[in-house]
Scaffold this motif. Structure first.
Motif, PDB file in Angstrom:
ATOM      1  N   ARG A  86       0.741  -1.211  -0.064  1.00 29.11           N
ATOM      2  CA  ARG A  86      -0.098   0.056   0.190  1.00 29.11           C
ATOM      3  C   ARG A  86       0.794   1.161   0.121  1.00 29.11           C
ATOM      4  NH1 ARG A  86      -3.798   2.691   4.563  1.00 29.11           N
ATOM      5  NH2 ARG A  86      -4.558   4.552   3.435  1.00 29.11           N
ATOM      6  N   ARG A  87       1.927   1.195   0.644  1.00 26.42           N
ATOM      7  CA  ARG A  87       2.899   2.336   1.037  1.00 26.42           C
ATOM      8  C   ARG A  87       3.377   2.631  -0.403  1.00 26.42           C
ATOM      9  NH1 ARG A  87       5.644   0.828   6.348  1.00 26.42           N
ATOM     10  NH2 ARG A  87       4.086   1.455   7.640  1.00 26.42           N
ATOM     11  N   SER A  88       3.816   1.817  -1.244  1.00 23.02           N
ATOM     12  CA  SER A  88       4.407   1.646  -2.641  1.00 23.02           C
ATOM     13  C   SER A  88       3.654   2.100  -3.636  1.00 23.02           C
ATOM     14  CB  SER A  88       5.192   0.613  -2.990  1.00 23.02           C
ATOM     15  OG  SER A  88       4.494  -0.378  -3.346  1.00 23.02           O
ATOM     16  N   MET A  89       2.303   1.501  -3.692  1.00 24.57           N
ATOM     17  CA  MET A  89       1.315   1.628  -4.701  1.00 24.57           C
ATOM     18  C   MET A  89       1.741   1.262  -6.325  1.00 24.57           C
ATOM     19  SD  MET A  89      -1.669   1.849  -3.267  1.00 24.57           S
ATOM     20  CE  MET A  89      -2.587   2.054  -4.668  1.00 24.57           C
ATOM     21  N   ILE A  90       3.066   0.456  -6.208  1.00 23.42           N
ATOM     22  CA  ILE A  90       3.592  -0.074  -7.353  1.00 23.42           C
ATOM     23  C   ILE A  90       2.700  -0.975  -8.375  1.00 23.42           C
ATOM     24  CG2 ILE A  90       5.408  -1.015  -8.288  1.00 23.42           C
ATOM     25  CD1 ILE A  90       6.990  -0.463  -5.823  1.00 23.42           C
ATOM     26  N   CYS A  91       2.053  -1.791  -7.586  1.00 24.23           N
ATOM     27  CA  CYS A  91       1.012  -2.682  -8.227  1.00 24.23           C
ATOM     28  C   CYS A  91      -0.152  -2.878  -7.587  1.00 24.23           C
ATOM     29  CB  CYS A  91       1.832  -4.140  -8.412  1.00 24.23           C
ATOM     30  SG  CYS A  91       3.156  -4.167  -9.357  1.00 24.23           S
TER      31      CYS A  91
END
Length: 222
Positions: free
Chosen positions: A127-132
């Protein structure tokens, strides 16, 4: 080499203790390896960039001297992945947490509390990255179902996963009003269960209810 720290903080105290009791021991001494982890944890709160090489050194020692102790190795990897997360190195943290989760799932099973705990840690970092985001949402849904069945709907881990799933839906780059509407029951359920489990004055309850109020206001004024 052990990172140098200033005097007068928890990290320095841990370092002094480590040097006095364990520094002269051979690298195959298990207590020395455990103490490395203590030192790294002492550093991590305020100096994660200094904690990282200590975690890496501890992991290398475990792998070299006790390669069959997979549980201890996974614990060190978990701490290392959290340190990477603290440093904002999210892609590296996710890769490592995925490996940890897969090993837990293979050795303990998907329904084991430790597996679910590591899965929760992974989905929070995702969630913190929201990469995928799409993959993160799908994984969070599966994990939430497993947690509800294995631990119960009121368990803290279940509530954390549900709250994180709501955040993933809300933060999705293509989030629509309908997506937020669909996510509201997840947040409402988490808020109600936290009130029942932790009490109305608990910070987690207040935080969840505050988020729910903000979402309702946003929908009302959209």
């Amino acid at each position: 080499d052990i990172p140098q720290t200033g005097r007068g903080d928890a990290a320095a105290t841990t370092r002094i203790y480590f040097e006095g009791r364990y520094l002269g021991r051979p690298v195959t001494d298990e207590n020395r390896c455990i103490a490395l982890g203590m030192l790294a944890e002492g550093l991590r709160g305020s100096r994660p960039e200094e904690a990282l090489p200590v975690f890496q050194a501890q992991l290398a020692l475990w792998r070299r001297n006790w390669p069959d102790d997979e549980n201890s190795i996974l614990i060190v990897q978990t701490n290392l992945s959290s340190c990477l997360d603290d440093l904002g190195r999210r892609e590296e943290a996710i890769d490592l947490k995925v490996d940890i989760y897969r090993r837990r799932e293979a050795t303990l099973g998907a329904s084991h509390k430790t597996t679910i705990l590591d899965g929760c840690s992974l989905v929070i970092t995702m969630r913190r990255s929201m990469i995928c985001p799409d993959e993160a949402i799908a994984f969070a849904r599966d994990l939430l179902g497993e947690a509800r069945q294995s631990l119960g709907a009121d368990h803290d881990l279940t509530l954390r996963i549900g709250f994180t799933l709501y955040g993933l839906l809300e933060d999705h780059p293509n989030c629509t009003r309908d997506d937020v509407v669909k996510a509201v029951p997840i947040l409402r359920d988490a808020a109600q269960r936290r009130r029942r489990v932790f009490g109305p004055a608990h910070p987690q309850t207040l935080g969840a209810e505050d988020d729910l109020s903000k979402v309702r206001w946003m929908l009302a004024h959209a």
